[in-house]
Design an enzyme around this catalytic site. Sequence first.
Site, PDB file in Angstrom:
ATOM      1  N   GLU A   1      -0.522 -16.705  -1.237  1.00 17.27           N
ATOM      2  CA  GLU A   1      -1.749 -16.522  -2.027  1.00 17.27           C
ATOM      3  C   GLU A   1      -1.945 -17.579  -3.111  1.00 17.27           C
ATOM      4  O   GLU A   1      -2.217 -17.254  -4.269  1.00 17.27           O
ATOM      5  CB  GLU A   1      -1.778 -15.106  -2.636  1.00 17.27           C
ATOM      6  CG  GLU A   1      -1.715 -14.023  -1.572  1.00 17.27           C
ATOM      7  CD  GLU A   1      -1.722 -12.603  -2.140  1.00 17.27           C
ATOM      8  OE1 GLU A   1      -1.684 -12.441  -3.374  1.00 17.27           O
ATOM      9  OE2 GLU A   1      -1.758 -11.651  -1.335  1.00 17.27           O
TER      10      GLU A   1
ATOM     11  N   ASN B   1       1.007 -18.295   3.479  1.00 20.39           N
ATOM     12  CA  ASN B   1       0.473 -16.957   3.747  1.00 20.39           C
ATOM     13  C   ASN B   1      -0.638 -16.601   2.761  1.00 20.39           C
ATOM     14  O   ASN B   1      -0.523 -16.876   1.560  1.00 20.39           O
ATOM     15  CB  ASN B   1       1.630 -15.949   3.589  1.00 20.39           C
ATOM     16  CG  ASN B   1       1.299 -14.567   4.111  1.00 20.39           C
ATOM     17  OD1 ASN B   1       0.842 -14.421   5.241  1.00 20.39           O
ATOM     18  ND2 ASN B   1       1.526 -13.554   3.290  1.00 20.39           N
TER      19      ASN B   1
ATOM     20  N   HIS C   1      -5.545  -7.713   5.945  1.00 23.62           N
ATOM     21  CA  HIS C   1      -5.816  -6.412   5.327  1.00 23.62           C
ATOM     22  C   HIS C   1      -7.302  -6.137   5.536  1.00 23.62           C
ATOM     23  O   HIS C   1      -8.145  -6.805   4.929  1.00 23.62           O
ATOM     24  CB  HIS C   1      -5.484  -6.442   3.834  1.00 23.62           C
ATOM     25  CG  HIS C   1      -4.028  -6.627   3.560  1.00 23.62           C
ATOM     26  ND1 HIS C   1      -3.084  -5.683   3.899  1.00 23.62           N
ATOM     27  CD2 HIS C   1      -3.342  -7.656   3.004  1.00 23.62           C
ATOM     28  CE1 HIS C   1      -1.873  -6.104   3.547  1.00 23.62           C
ATOM     29  NE2 HIS C   1      -2.008  -7.310   3.002  1.00 23.62           N
TER      30      HIS C   1
ATOM     31  N   GLU D   1       0.323  -9.083   7.728  1.00 22.79           N
ATOM     32  CA  GLU D   1       0.321  -7.854   6.905  1.00 22.79           C
ATOM     33  C   GLU D   1      -0.800  -6.911   7.342  1.00 22.79           C
ATOM     34  O   GLU D   1      -1.512  -6.346   6.510  1.00 22.79           O
ATOM     35  CB  GLU D   1       0.134  -8.208   5.414  1.00 22.79           C
ATOM     36  CG  GLU D   1       1.127  -9.223   4.893  1.00 22.79           C
ATOM     37  CD  GLU D   1       1.018  -9.466   3.384  1.00 22.79           C
ATOM     38  OE1 GLU D   1       0.319  -8.694   2.695  1.00 22.79           O
ATOM     39  OE2 GLU D   1       1.627 -10.431   2.909  1.00 22.79           O
TER      40      GLU D   1
ATOM     41  N   ASP E   1      -3.297  -4.116   8.150  1.00 22.81           N
ATOM     42  CA  ASP E   1      -3.633  -2.695   8.037  1.00 22.81           C
ATOM     43  C   ASP E   1      -5.154  -2.590   8.084  1.00 22.81           C
ATOM     44  O   ASP E   1      -5.869  -3.559   7.811  1.00 22.81           O
ATOM     45  CB  ASP E   1      -3.042  -2.009   6.790  1.00 22.81           C
ATOM     46  CG  ASP E   1      -3.213  -2.785   5.504  1.00 22.81           C
ATOM     47  OD1 ASP E   1      -4.205  -3.538   5.370  1.00 22.81           O
ATOM     48  OD2 ASP E   1      -2.365  -2.641   4.607  1.00 22.81           O
TER      49      ASP E   1
HETATM   50  C1  XIL Z   1       2.520  -4.953  -1.828  1.00 27.24           C
HETATM   51  C2  XIL Z   1       3.534  -3.896  -1.434  1.00 27.24           C
HETATM   52  O1  XIL Z   1       3.189  -3.381  -0.174  1.00 27.24           O
HETATM   53  C3  XIL Z   1       3.601  -2.810  -2.460  1.00 27.24           C
HETATM   54  O2  XIL Z   1       4.665  -1.891  -2.164  1.00 27.24           O
HETATM   55  C4  XIL Z   1       3.827  -3.399  -3.844  1.00 27.24           C
HETATM   56  O3  XIL Z   1       3.773  -2.376  -4.813  1.00 27.24           O
HETATM   57  C5  XIL Z   1       2.795  -4.452  -4.154  1.00 27.24           C
HETATM   58  O4  XIL Z   1       2.788  -5.447  -3.113  1.00 27.24           O
HETATM   59  N1  XIL Z   1      -0.206  -9.004  -0.266  1.00 27.24           N
HETATM   60  C6  XIL Z   1       1.127  -9.325  -0.189  1.00 27.24           C
HETATM   61  C7  XIL Z   1       2.138  -8.257  -0.281  1.00 27.24           C
HETATM   62  O5  XIL Z   1       1.459 -10.483   0.061  1.00 27.24           O
HETATM   63  O6  XIL Z   1       3.346  -8.684  -0.871  1.00 27.24           O
HETATM   64  C8  XIL Z   1       1.638  -7.046  -1.021  1.00 27.24           C
HETATM   65  O7  XIL Z   1       2.598  -6.021  -0.909  1.00 27.24           O
HETATM   66  C9  XIL Z   1       0.296  -6.611  -0.444  1.00 27.24           C
HETATM   67  C10 XIL Z   1      -0.723  -7.700  -0.580  1.00 27.24           C
END
Ligand code: XIL
Length: 370
Positions: free
Chosen positions: A181, A222, A258, A288, A290
């Site tokens: 990020e 990422n 996401h 990641e 979802d």
């Molecule tokens: C999130 C985790 O899932 C949580 O448990 C934590 O509290 C905060 O971070 N982008 C990312 C991840 O790169 O590391 C993040 O993970 C979600 C968003």
Amino acid sequence: MSQPLSRSWQRSLASGLFAVLIISPCLGTGCSTFDSARLSSAEELQTQPLSPLPLRALAQQRRLQIGTAVQVKPLQQEAPYRQILAREFNQLTTENAMKFRVIHPEPDRYDFTDADQIVGFAQTHRMAVHGHPLVWYRTQPDWLTQGQWTRQTLMPVLKDHIRTVVRQYRGRVQSWDVVNEAIDDQGNLRDNLWLRVIGPEYIAIAFQEAHAADPKARLFYNDYGGEEVGKKSDAIYDLVKTLRDQGVPIHGVGLQMHKTIKRPLKFDRIHENFQRLQALELDVRITEMDVQIHGGQGNLTQKLHAQAQVYQKILKLCLNAPNCKALTVWGLSDQHSWIPEFFKRSDAPLLFDSVYQPKPAYNALKALLQ
Ligand code: XIL
């Protein structure tokens, strides 16, 4: 935390109806360029009962990593969590265990306890590990964020951190989110400690250090929101192209994915993005994934079907892209999702519900893989 979901969709699945519903040839928008002969025809999928094989066996046959983010607490405390992890996935990502604040809590002290548990579990069950993340602007310890740094004092912190963590897991962690990020939503380099004190070259330095510490590891940039071609993904593309052109050891781009059923995805634009990264000889990972259902249309059954379609279409894109190596979901079950905590409302964004029952999304992935 989210509540257990209704079982009505499971009954419809059992009757075989569900498989017919979700696997129509042109689901929703974007049924376009990414269909290919590598996939079974829609008719075949409709008539096939779901394979009894777990996801990981089906993914293995297609040389795909199918993964999930892992948390240490349920890994220690919940037997079904361990069983489903080992049965269904061939790749794990450390959800929080390798974040700076966790793994490097004091200037001269590293704490590998949590990360060791996840990596150890993966080794026992012959799973690949994706390490996440080496450099990020969040989850940093106070000693780092509140320190008075100069370029001369922060540079060795960055380098030592990366070398120490990557060396610790050399040969056991196959790929890394080296920088996470670093680009903001306007497409500019994100204002963070590293950029302010070291300058834009902190990114190249991070990749060089990671490569020096484990020359065999696959190294990724990422980010979120850069899946479809557009302002942010253009900026990511420019960044990784520049790194590539400079000879910086970078092997791919992680697309977090996401998503929500509320905003339809432009699958052809994601496809286009995969292709331009392939032209740079860069891999892609869905890192990641979802899919939130909150705010979507229809009743719960309809929302879960819409969610299943998004998962299936993203998998389809990945299977069709020669450079797409992995699809990782961000949590095992809805009970472990970060979404309810982060957005302060319940949701059900993952493949298993909060009592570990497979959801339509799980079956949709399976139907496509088999
Ligand atoms: C999130 C985790 O899932 C949580 O448990 C934590 O509290 C905060 O971070 N982008 C990312 C991840 O790169 O590391 C993040 O993970 C979600 C968003």
